[in-house]
Design a protein around this motif. Sequence first.
Motif, mmCIF file in Angstrom:
data_model
loop_
_atom_site.group_PDB
_atom_site.id
_atom_site.type_symbol
_atom_site.label_atom_id
_atom_site.label_comp_id
_atom_site.label_asym_id
_atom_site.label_seq_id
_atom_site.Cartn_x
_atom_site.Cartn_y
_atom_site.Cartn_z
ATOM 1 N N SER A 107 0.813 -1.220 0.000
ATOM 2 C CA SER A 107 0.000 0.000 0.000
ATOM 3 C C SER A 107 0.848 1.273 0.000
ATOM 4 O O SER A 107 0.349 2.343 -0.354
ATOM 5 C CB SER A 107 -0.930 0.001 1.222
ATOM 6 N N PHE A 108 2.123 1.182 0.365
ATOM 7 C CA PHE A 108 2.999 2.349 0.383
ATOM 8 C C PHE A 108 3.796 2.514 -0.914
ATOM 9 O O PHE A 108 4.595 3.431 -1.024
ATOM 10 C CB PHE A 108 3.970 2.286 1.559
ATOM 11 N N VAL A 109 3.595 1.630 -1.879
ATOM 12 C CA VAL A 109 4.341 1.692 -3.139
ATOM 13 C C VAL A 109 3.530 2.488 -4.158
ATOM 14 O O VAL A 109 2.405 2.129 -4.493
ATOM 15 C CB VAL A 109 4.642 0.273 -3.671
ATOM 16 N N ALA A 110 4.110 3.595 -4.631
ATOM 17 C CA ALA A 110 3.438 4.429 -5.629
ATOM 18 C C ALA A 110 3.608 3.849 -7.030
ATOM 19 O O ALA A 110 2.654 3.782 -7.805
ATOM 20 C CB ALA A 110 3.986 5.852 -5.583
ATOM 21 N N ARG A 111 4.818 3.439 -7.362
ATOM 22 C CA ARG A 111 5.084 2.830 -8.669
ATOM 23 C C ARG A 111 6.313 1.947 -8.539
ATOM 24 O O ARG A 111 7.091 2.070 -7.597
ATOM 25 C CB ARG A 111 5.237 3.871 -9.763
ATOM 26 N N ALA A 112 6.493 1.082 -9.515
ATOM 27 C CA ALA A 112 7.594 0.125 -9.466
ATOM 28 C C ALA A 112 8.132 -0.122 -10.867
ATOM 29 O O ALA A 112 7.424 0.094 -11.858
ATOM 30 C CB ALA A 112 7.125 -1.184 -8.852
ATOM 31 N N ALA A 113 9.370 -0.543 -10.922
ATOM 32 C CA ALA A 113 10.001 -0.836 -12.206
ATOM 33 C C ALA A 113 11.081 -1.883 -12.017
ATOM 34 O O ALA A 113 11.681 -1.996 -10.940
ATOM 35 C CB ALA A 113 10.612 0.431 -12.803
ATOM 36 N N ALA A 114 11.311 -2.633 -13.072
ATOM 37 C CA ALA A 114 12.423 -3.573 -13.100
ATOM 38 C C ALA A 114 13.636 -2.827 -13.643
ATOM 39 O O ALA A 114 13.536 -2.093 -14.628
ATOM 40 C CB ALA A 114 12.087 -4.763 -13.986
ATOM 41 N N VAL A 115 14.772 -2.989 -12.982
ATOM 42 C CA VAL A 115 16.013 -2.348 -13.418
ATOM 43 C C VAL A 115 16.855 -3.413 -14.115
ATOM 44 O O VAL A 115 17.234 -4.418 -13.505
ATOM 45 C CB VAL A 115 16.782 -1.748 -12.220
ATOM 46 N N ALA A 116 17.144 -3.191 -15.382
ATOM 47 C CA ALA A 116 17.936 -4.147 -16.164
ATOM 48 C C ALA A 116 19.383 -4.153 -15.675
ATOM 49 O O ALA A 116 19.864 -3.160 -15.115
ATOM 50 C CB ALA A 116 17.881 -3.763 -17.642
ATOM 51 N N PRO A 117 20.084 -5.264 -15.885
ATOM 52 C CA PRO A 117 21.497 -5.312 -15.479
ATOM 53 C C PRO A 117 22.345 -4.216 -16.126
ATOM 54 O O PRO A 117 23.306 -3.747 -15.527
ATOM 55 C CB PRO A 117 21.956 -6.696 -15.930
ATOM 56 N N THR A 118 21.972 -3.777 -17.313
ATOM 57 C CA THR A 118 22.735 -2.721 -17.984
ATOM 58 C C THR A 118 22.519 -1.351 -17.330
ATOM 59 O O THR A 118 23.370 -0.481 -17.443
ATOM 60 C CB THR A 118 22.347 -2.635 -19.467
ATOM 61 N N ALA A 119 21.389 -1.163 -16.658
ATOM 62 C CA ALA A 119 21.090 0.105 -15.990
ATOM 63 C C ALA A 119 21.427 0.081 -14.502
ATOM 64 O O ALA A 119 21.220 1.066 -13.801
ATOM 65 C CB ALA A 119 19.618 0.445 -16.172
ATOM 66 N N LYS A 120 21.962 -1.032 -14.037
ATOM 67 C CA LYS A 120 22.246 -1.197 -12.609
ATOM 68 C C LYS A 120 23.307 -0.223 -12.112
ATOM 69 O O LYS A 120 23.164 0.371 -11.046
ATOM 70 C CB LYS A 120 22.686 -2.641 -12.364
ATOM 71 N N SER A 121 24.365 -0.036 -12.876
ATOM 72 C CA SER A 121 25.433 0.864 -12.425
ATOM 73 C C SER A 121 24.943 2.307 -12.340
ATOM 74 O O SER A 121 25.347 3.057 -11.453
ATOM 75 C CB SER A 121 26.653 0.757 -13.337
#
Length: 178
Positions: A107-121
């Motif tokens: 209930s406290f999460v406004a939005r979510a996304a998966a972070v690709a390994p290439t965008a991790k750094s």
Amino acid sequence: MPDQSHSPTTDAADTDARAAAAPTASPYRERLWVPLWWWPVGFAIAGLIAAEFHMGAPGLRAWLPYVLMAPVPVWILLWMSRHRLEVAVTPEGTAELRVDRAHLPVSFVARAAAVAPTAKSAALGRQLDPAAYVQHRPWIGPMALLVLDDPDDPTPYWLISTRRPDRVLAALGLPSAG
């Protein structure tokens, strides 16, 4: 023989207390194990260290370093793999993310996304907010980003390592925006 049954009110109260304390169903669970190839490398390093001690000790003491060093890589690699990630359903029927001892109601999460390994750094580098909750494991490529909407919490978002971020977000009932 006397009747040893409990009163109905006690049974109902006991059942409710046990239901609240009982672990709930888990739609997703993951343990963040180290890669399998780390195990032979760990034993090889322990063997090399034991061989260094073996060269300086004759007789029965020569094998003692091998016996003492054998459990060291097991302990270290199991300790590094201790982290767990779980999406559980609370008794109220809402989803909750648990990462080790931390927990986050959906209930406290406004939005979510998966972070690709290439965008991790980039996510862990200059763009990282110092107030964010980060649970990072370098041997796991993808991550999940959960932006919070809680005025009482100074944490802007959670950034957690997971092998399957889309499944975590689906188990939480959140659409993936990544």
